[in-house]
Scaffold this active site. Structure first.
Site, PDB file in Angstrom:
ATOM      1  N   ASP A 196       0.852  -1.189   0.000  1.00 60.48           N
ATOM      2  CA  ASP A 196       0.000   0.000   0.000  1.00 60.48           C
ATOM      3  C   ASP A 196       0.887   1.238   0.000  1.00 60.48           C
ATOM      4  O   ASP A 196       1.357   1.686   1.047  1.00 60.48           O
ATOM      5  CB  ASP A 196      -0.913  -0.005   1.225  1.00 60.48           C
ATOM      6  CG  ASP A 196      -1.912   1.148   1.208  1.00 60.48           C
ATOM      7  OD1 ASP A 196      -1.747   2.090   0.401  1.00 60.48           O
ATOM      8  OD2 ASP A 196      -2.863   1.120   2.003  1.00 60.48           O
ATOM      9  N   HIS A 238       0.571   8.046   3.793  1.00 65.90           N
ATOM     10  CA  HIS A 238       1.329   7.416   4.862  1.00 65.90           C
ATOM     11  C   HIS A 238       2.819   7.744   4.802  1.00 65.90           C
ATOM     12  O   HIS A 238       3.598   7.199   5.591  1.00 65.90           O
ATOM     13  CB  HIS A 238       1.123   5.900   4.809  1.00 65.90           C
ATOM     14  CG  HIS A 238      -0.311   5.502   4.797  1.00 65.90           C
ATOM     15  ND1 HIS A 238      -1.160   5.731   5.857  1.00 65.90           N
ATOM     16  CD2 HIS A 238      -1.077   4.923   3.829  1.00 65.90           C
ATOM     17  CE1 HIS A 238      -2.368   5.292   5.549  1.00 65.90           C
ATOM     18  NE2 HIS A 238      -2.349   4.808   4.332  1.00 65.90           N
ATOM     19  N   ILE A 253      -0.172   9.417   8.575  1.00 67.96           N
ATOM     20  CA  ILE A 253      -0.803   8.503   9.525  1.00 67.96           C
ATOM     21  C   ILE A 253      -0.423   7.062   9.208  1.00 67.96           C
ATOM     22  O   ILE A 253       0.051   6.745   8.118  1.00 67.96           O
ATOM     23  CB  ILE A 253      -2.343   8.649   9.520  1.00 67.96           C
ATOM     24  CG1 ILE A 253      -2.914   8.303   8.131  1.00 67.96           C
ATOM     25  CG2 ILE A 253      -2.752  10.046   9.961  1.00 67.96           C
ATOM     26  CD1 ILE A 253      -4.443   8.259   8.088  1.00 67.96           C
ATOM     27  N   GLY A 302      -4.421   1.762   8.363  1.00 70.07           N
ATOM     28  CA  GLY A 302      -5.358   1.060   9.229  1.00 70.07           C
ATOM     29  C   GLY A 302      -4.982  -0.408   9.378  1.00 70.07           C
ATOM     30  O   GLY A 302      -5.098  -0.989  10.464  1.00 70.07           O
TER      31      GLY A 302
END
Length: 289
Positions: A189, A194, A209, A212
């Protein structure tokens, strides 16, 4: 063309294939912080090729078909998608290396109404390409914030599983590395949210961040450590609801309730007093005698 219920439910997502190696399995575990203490033999088993074990949550990154909501003619406003829930069922422990095939489909859609978004339920079944044996099934709930009014029968989403009223039976704190998002994105990903501070600020965050699914992986590590004695074969299912973002470098506190094989959990960020994963549940097999 905006997404339509029947069109989206029948969307043909091509099968995907991946060959992963022991190096990939070790990289996945390292990206979640295992091996931080290189003398911890329980964690070493997941980051060292001798008698290598594979983290169960690696199933969520295997044979991924790509960002199908953007790349296929889905009609979904993909910019406004939020990953709301993640589930994983392990049919058998993941092998240290294999060629795997992923078969994806949209299972259900719930229209919350114009201006309220839609829930899209997605499933990916992962098989050993050589034997055809099922390895795991990954499920996601996507909250498509820009696609309310998509149509379809009126129905409500299932309520989240109830959490025990008592104090947690176990608590496991795991510190995340400030580089964790940069490391985790190497599992596939590569969303700049990110990694790139400018992209993160544009999205409304003070800095990049954590994925998830990285938070989900840390929760899986906590269950493996606190409940399973680092025996990956004991984890049969893990499901979680994402409720708040995590910043790399924060400590994650997994609170765990054990009721036989049924385990409930939440993941908190103590420094900000927020719940990052709520209404988590897992099925843990009994220890082998």
């Amino acid at each position: 063309m905006p997404a339509q219920y029947d069109q989206l439910l029948q969307l043909a997502i091509p099968d995907s294939r991946q060959t992963y190696t022991a190096t990939d399995a070790m990289r996945y575990a390292l990206s979640l912080g295992l091996g931080a203490d290189p003398l911890d033999e329980a964690q070493l088993a997941y980051v060292y090729e001798k008698n290598l074990r594979v983290l169960p949550t690696m199933g969520v990154v295997l044979a991924h078909p790509g960002f199908w909501a953007r790349e296929l003619d889905s009609g979904i406003d993909w910019v406004k998608i939020v990953h709301a829930e993640q589930g994983l069922v392990l049919h058998r422990p993941l092998p240290p290396q294999a060629s795997v095939t992923g078969r994806s489909r949209i299972v259900d859609i719930i229209d919350k109404g114009p201006g309220k978004g839609a829930l899209v339920y997605y499933e990916r079944r992962i098989f050993d390409a050589a034997s055809g044996e099922p390895l795991c099934t990954s499920t996601q709930t996507l909250f498509c914030r820009g696609d309310g009014g998509i149509g379809g029968p009126a129905k409500a989403a299932a309520p989240p599983p109830a959490m025990p009223a008592r104090a947690p039976d176990l608590v496991c704190d795991i510190a995340t590395d400030p580089r964790m998002a940069l490391q985790y994105r190497l599992n596939g990903d590569m969303n700049p949210l990110h990694a790139d501070p400018a992209v993160a600020r544009k999205a409304g965050f003070e800095r990049p961040i954590l994925h998830g699914l990285a938070t989900y992986g840390v929760a899986g590590h906590a269950l493996l450590q606190a409940v399973c004695g680092y025996d990956a074969s004991r984890i049969a299912e893990i499901a979680a609801r994402f409720t708040a973002p995590v910043y790399p470098g924060e400590t994650l506190r997994t609170e765990i309730w054990v009721d036989g094989e049924q385990v409930s959990f939440t993941v908190r960020v103590p420094v900000r007093d927020v719940v990052a994963i709520g209404n988590g549940r897992a099925v843990i097999r009994a220890a082998r005698s």
